[in-house]
Design an enzyme around this catalytic site. Structure first.
Site, PDB file in Angstrom:
ATOM      1  N   SER A  41      -5.579   5.191  -1.159  1.00 41.28           N
ATOM      2  CA  SER A  41      -5.753   4.233  -2.248  1.00 41.28           C
ATOM      3  C   SER A  41      -6.715   3.135  -1.816  1.00 41.28           C
ATOM      4  CB  SER A  41      -4.398   3.619  -2.623  1.00 41.28           C
ATOM      5  OG  SER A  41      -3.870   2.886  -1.520  1.00 41.28           O
ATOM      6  N   GLN A  42      -7.189   2.390  -2.789  1.00 42.87           N
ATOM      7  CA  GLN A  42      -8.115   1.307  -2.500  1.00 42.87           C
ATOM      8  C   GLN A  42      -7.431   0.194  -1.722  1.00 42.87           C
ATOM      9  OE1 GLN A  42     -11.390   1.365  -3.114  1.00 42.87           O
ATOM     10  NE2 GLN A  42     -11.523  -0.534  -1.956  1.00 42.87           N
ATOM     11  N   GLY A  43      -6.138  -0.051  -2.001  1.00 40.46           N
ATOM     12  CA  GLY A  43      -5.426  -1.099  -1.283  1.00 40.46           C
ATOM     13  C   GLY A  43      -5.311  -0.797   0.204  1.00 40.46           C
TER      14      GLY A  43
END
Length: 635
Positions: free
Chosen positions: A249-251
């Site tokens: 994920s981007q996080g």
């Protein structure tokens, strides 16, 4: 019936079920229950972990599940211990130096409370082990299923996650019987890769309603059989949160490498925030249904799990006893995947093995267990190692001076050695002082060290200027260590037999260093017992050195003459041959045809000659070359 629904098992089958334990271990003796509590009480309004504590309503039961008493009993039972009453738990808490929070308050899930409970559990585990050492029994492998046996050859497997937390395996059967009545609902949530799926499902049939207003109409129509499970509410949606063809994920990527500034990264961050808000809004919308659910199943990673719990105003508390994770692998969150997981959880696994086959499995498993290791016998403590002696300031300075002195002697640095000795020599005890043992040197004196290192100038300075004693023996123990590495040029003296005394002269590995001893013996014969105690074979004067050099020159000249004589006999002188007449060659027409490339001078000199003339020219060249070599050797 090929499939059994966990919440609607036939009564005739339930009456014949017995717990299927791989190893038949006796049931632990439970402490006497507290007054007013019955250990046989089962169902959704009782806690079988805490000695059958009963509750008036669901809220009181939830408060109990969050209490430290219940959490302590759950961890103790999981470690193979026994539950305690609330009075006994209070005494345990009073015994700790740092007491934990008392009841189900808002801070009951704090880290301090968890640490205190873990400390109590560890203390109880150590006490149990100390009371019965070496009585470890083979236990069944920990699997996700709890098995029950029905004679003669039927086995049922039910997921342990369906039972209340902390229930012992011997209580699973009573729990299973209590699960056969009453309507039950579950909440199921899945999130991964930006995909979300959630549902509120009914997992058991409700009791038949009587006195319905439309009973007369229903009598006219045949009843439709109700299914064992029913989806009451469901919702799925998707947001762009994962990095295509890169995974993750981007996080997670931002936490590892910092915030990316691309347009795609901003879209993914927006998608993550939107997905979080959508899920929380849906949970808030379903808050009433979730509050009445018996189990809450969540499939989420560590970061995504915070979407459901542990945030301000969350509907699901962090320590809620209804929370479960799916005890089997799941695929992408979809509505069909939720249905598959629901069927997997509520369908009992069946097998058909006879009692003899089950007994054979038990014996095979017990035979495969490793035998307990014998208790090692502790050996009596040996003598303590001597502690390093703490040196005084003066001793540290003295050791530093000795280290510098040994380094200069071993490396042959004569000029710094002279300056250092003039300044520090008298303080070190003189030139014949033995090298300290802590230095780790195999030689005993500075003269022995210089002779073994092969430094002529340092050895000569020690003998001539400082009058170092060459008769000091090399210790026998150290002499044995030096037998292999003291080999050098052939010595003028006979080699000492192994184990006999040796001196600095015996440690010299080159003729130049040995000549230093012999010159000093010839120049100062009265200084030491050179030819006896010092083991010097003979003296060496200037006349003897000149005579030795003259003998070397004569020997070298004789060798050269022998070489010349040998070469002369090997190749007899060649007879002079007439020089070949070189015919003038016609000048070729420059405009005529030519061959590519040119010819060397030697080839042009013999061009146009007959083969006999070419052979004579080649022999003459070889004879000149041989004559030139002989002239070079005679010079």
């Amino acid at each position: 019936m090929s499939h059994f629904h966990v919440y609607s098992l036939p009564v005739e089958l339930l009456d014949t079920l017995t717990p299927r334990n791989l190893v038949n271990e006796p049931r632990p003796i439970s402490p006497s229950p507290t007054p007013g509590a019955s250990t046989s009480t089962t169902g959704s309004r009782a806690c079988n972990v805490c000695n059958g504590a009963t509750f008036v309503d669901v809220e009181e039961q939830r408060v109990h599940f969050r209490s430290d008493w219940h959490r302590y009993n759950v961890k103790t039972r999981l470690n193979g211990g026994q539950s305690v009453s609330e009075v006994e738990f209070s005494k345990l808490v009073d015994g700790l130096e740092d007491s934990i929070s008392g009841s189900a308050s808002e801070d009951s899930d704090s880290d301090d409370s968890d640490d205190a409970i873990d400390a109590l559990v560890n203390k109880a585990t150590r006490k149990t082990r100390s009371q019965s050492p070496g009585q470890a029994r083979a236990s069944a492998p920990q699997t996700a299923l709890a098995w029950f046996h029905s004679p003669p050859a039927t086995q049922l497997g039910v997921y342990k996650a369906l039972f209340n937390s902390g229930v012992h395996q011997n209580d699973y059967l009573s729990e299973l019987k209590g699960m056969q009545h009453g309507g039950r609902t579950w909440a199921m949530f899945m999130v991964a890769g930006g995909h979300f799926a959630g549902a509120i499902v009914r997992v058991s049939r409700e009791s038949e309603d009587e006195g319905d207003e439309d009973s007369s109409q229903r009598k006219k129509k045949p009843k439709k059989p109700k299914s064992d499970t029913e989806v009451l509410k469901h919702k799925t949606f998707h947001r762009y949160t994962t990095r295509r063809k890169q995974g993750g994920s981007q996080g997670l990527n931002d936490n590892a490498k910092g915030n990316a500034k691309s347009a795609g990264a901003q879209l993914r961050r927006y998608g993550e925030q939107a997905l979080r808000d959508d899920i929380r809004n849906l949970i808030q919308e379903w808050a009433e249904e979730i509050d009445g659910c018996e189990r809450i199943w969540i499939r989420a990673s560590g970061t995504n799990r915070k979407i459901f719990v542990d945030y301000e105003g969350s509907v699901i508390a962090k320590g809620d006893g209804r929370l479960r994770t799916f005890p089997f692998p799941t695929r992408r969150p979809t509505q069909s995947e939720l249905s598959r997981c629901l069927m997997e959880l509520t369908r009992a696994k069946t097998s058909h093995l006879t009692e003899d086959a089950l007994r054979a499995q038990d014996e095979a498993y017990l035979a495969s267990l490793p035998k307990p290791k014998p208790v090692p016998v502790t050996a009596p403590p040996g003598p303590e190692k001597p502690k390093p002696v703490k040196l005084s300031k003066e001793e540290e300075i003295l050791r530093e001076k000795w280290s510098r002195l040994l380094e200069m002697v071993s490396k042959g640095r004569l000029d710094p050695l002279k300056a250092f000795w003039e300044r520090e020599g008298p303080n070190l005890g003189g030139v014949d002082t033995l090298i300290p043992d802590w230095a780790g040197e195999k030689r005993s004196t500075l003269l022995q060290l210089a002779a073994h290192a092969g430094h002529e100038d340092v050895t000569d300075w020690l003998l001539e200027n400082l009058h170092a004693d060459p008769t000091v023996d090399v210790p026998l123990a150290k002499a044995g260590e030096l037998e292999d590495d003291d080999s050098g040029d052939a010595s003028d003296s006979a080699k000492a037999p192994k184990g006999s005394r040796r001196t600095a002269y015996d440690l010299a590995r080159t003729r130049a260093v040995r000549d230093v001893f012999r010159r000093c013996a010839g120049a100062h014969p009265d200084w030491w017992d050179w030819f006896g105690a010092a083991r010097v074979p003979s003296a060496l004067s200037k006349e003897m050195e000149e005579e030795r050099d003259e003998k070397k020159k004569v020997r070298r000249k004789g060798l050269k003459d022998k070489v010349k004589e040998r070469e002369g006999k090997a190749k007899p002188p060649l007879e002079p041959e007439p020089k070949p007449v070189v015919q003038e060659q016609k000048v070729r027409d420059p405009t005529g045809p030519r061959k590519l490339g040119g010819a060397s001078g030697a080839v042009e000199g013999i061009a146009g000659l007959t083969p006999e003339m070419r052979a004579k020219v080649e022999r003459e060249r070889r004879a000149r070359a041989a004559e030139a070599r002989l002239n070079g050797i005679s010079k």
